[in-house]
Design an enzyme around this catalytic site. Structure first.
Site, short mmCIF file in Angstrom:
data_model
loop_
_atom_site.label_atom_id
_atom_site.label_comp_id
_atom_site.label_asym_id
_atom_site.label_seq_id
_atom_site.Cartn_x
_atom_site.Cartn_y
_atom_site.Cartn_z
N HIS A 1 0.71 -1.09 0.01
CA HIS A 1 0.04 -0.08 -0.06
C HIS A 1 0.72 1.29 -0.04
O HIS A 1 0.43 2.23 -0.07
CB HIS A 1 -1.05 -0.14 1.17
CG HIS A 1 -2.12 -0.91 1.10
ND1 HIS A 1 -3.06 -0.76 0.10
CD2 HIS A 1 -2.23 -1.94 1.51
CE1 HIS A 1 -3.87 -1.73 0.10
NE2 HIS A 1 -3.51 -2.96 1.03
N GLY A 2 2.32 1.20 0.05
CA GLY A 2 2.83 2.46 0.18
C GLY A 2 3.09 2.90 -1.24
O GLY A 2 2.87 2.51 -2.47
N CYS A 3 3.62 4.33 -1.40
CA CYS A 3 3.68 5.17 -2.29
C CYS A 3 4.79 5.31 -2.85
O CYS A 3 5.45 5.59 -3.98
CB CYS A 3 2.99 6.35 -2.32
SG CYS A 3 1.26 6.63 -2.52
N ILE A 4 6.05 4.76 -2.04
CA ILE A 4 7.44 4.86 -2.42
C ILE A 4 7.98 3.53 -2.44
O ILE A 4 7.91 2.51 -1.68
CB ILE A 4 8.21 5.55 -1.35
CG1 ILE A 4 7.43 6.87 -0.83
CG2 ILE A 4 9.44 5.61 -1.38
CD1 ILE A 4 7.48 7.72 -1.97
#
Lengths: 105, 170
Positions: free
Chosen positions: A102-105
Site C-alpha cells: 500500500h506504500g507510495c514509495i
C-alpha cells in the site's frame, strides 16, 4: 475472493490475485506463482527478496516500501527490477504470498 | 424496404481503457513541495512498470544541482496553504525550520532525500533530463549537475523523447 489450486494445494486469493492467507505459502507455491507472473525460475536472490517481504509483513502487518526493501534486504534497486521485471513491488508481493503493498514509495 | 440497417447494433461495445504505458514529467518549481510530487509520480510509475522520463526546468533545476538538491525549502511566506501568518513566516529561519519538520514527516513515510530519490529513479530505469534554456539562463556548468542527469536537452528534444507518453507538468 476465489479459490484456486496451486502446487497441489487449494488456496484463497483476493480479487487482484494476491494470496489471502500468507501462512499457506511455501517455496513450491512461490515457484508456481512466479511462473504465472512470467518468471521461469526463482533463484537465491529472488528468495532474499521474498523472505524479506514475508518477514516484514509478519512483524508489521504490512509489506515494506521499496526503499526499505532495497536498503535493508541488500538487494539494490537495479537488481530488484531485474529480478522482478515490470512492476516489482506488486509482482514480488504476489509471489511472496502477502497482500498488495500500500506504500507510495 | 430493408430492415438491415436496424439490425445492426447501434452502440459500439465499450472498450476497456488503455493502461498508461509512458509518462513524461516536467518539474518546473524549486521548492520542496514543488519538486516532490513529480519525483513520487516518476518513481511510482516505474514501480508499476510504466516508463518514466523526468525533465527539470526553471527553478526545478534546483533539484538536480548538487549544492541545492538536498536543501530545498518550503515557502512560509506567500503560501496560504501553510496556514502561517505572513509576518510569522517571515521570521529568519522559519522556512528552514518548516522544511526540516516536513522532511522529518516525509522520512517517516520512507520518502527519501532528493539525491537518493533521483538515484532510485535512475536505477529503476527512469531517465532524468535538464532543460537547456534554464541551464544557460542560470549560467550553470555540467559539473554543477548531479550524475543522474542523462543530458541537457532542448524542448524539441523533450517532445521527441516523450513520444507516446502522457506529459505531466508540475
Amino acid at each position: 475472493m476465489k479459490e484456486r489450486e496451486i502446487a497441489g494445494k487449494v488456496l484463497e486469493f483476493d480479487d487482484e490475485n494476491f494470496m489471502v492467507n500468507y501462512k499457506d505459502w511455501d517455496a513450491s507455491i512461490a515457484t508456481a506463482l512466479a511462473s504465472e507472473e512470467g518468471l521461469q525460475a526463482l533463484n537465491d536472490r529472488h528468495f532474499v527478496v521474498l523472505d524479506f517481504l514475508r518477514k516484514t509483513y509478519e512483524e508489521k502487518g504490512t509489506g515494506p516500501t521499496m526503499r526499505r526493501l532495497t536498503k535493508e534486504s541488500g538487494v539494490p534497486t537495479k537488481e530488484l527490477y531485474a529480478l522482478f521485471p515490470g512492476a516489482p513491488a506488486k509482482k514480488a508481493a504476489r509471489i511472496a504470498g502477502i497482500p498488495k503493498p500500500h506504500g507510495c514509495i | 424496404m430493408s430492415t438491415e440497417i436496424l439490425d445492426q447494433p447501434v452502440v459500439e461495445k465499450e472498450k476497456a481503457p488503455e493502461p498508461v504505458k509512458r509518462v513524461s514529467i516536467i518539474i518546473s518549481r524549486g521548492t520542496l513541495d514543488g519538486v516532490y510530487p513529480g519525483l513520487i509520480m516518476a518513481n511510482g510509475a516505474r514501480m508499476e512498470g510504466i516508463e518514466a522520463t523526468v525533465f527539470f526546468t526553471f527553478f526545478g533545476m534546483n533539484a538536480v544541482l548538487k549544492d541545492k538538491m538536498d536543501k530545498l525549502k518550503v515557502a512560509t511566506v506567500g503560501n496560504p496553504a501553510m496556514g502561517m501568518p505572513t509576518l510569522l513566516g517571515a521570521i529568519p529561519g522559519m522556512s528552514a525550520f518548516a522544511s526540516k519538520m516536513m522532511m522529518k514527516e516525509m522520512d517517516k513515510l520512507d520518502i527519501p532525500p532528493v539525491s537518493e530519490f533521483l538515484e532510485m529513479i535512475e536505477d529503476s530505469g527512469g531517465e532524468v533530463y535538464a532543460c537547456k534554456a534554464a541551464f544557460e539562463m542560470f549560467h550553470l556548468k555540467k559539473e554543477d549537475l548531479c550524475p543522474q542527469v542523462k543530458d541537457i536537452i532542448t524542448i524539441g528534444d523533450f517532445y521527441e523523447k516523450s513520444a507516446g507518453a502522457q506529459i505531466i507538468f508540475t
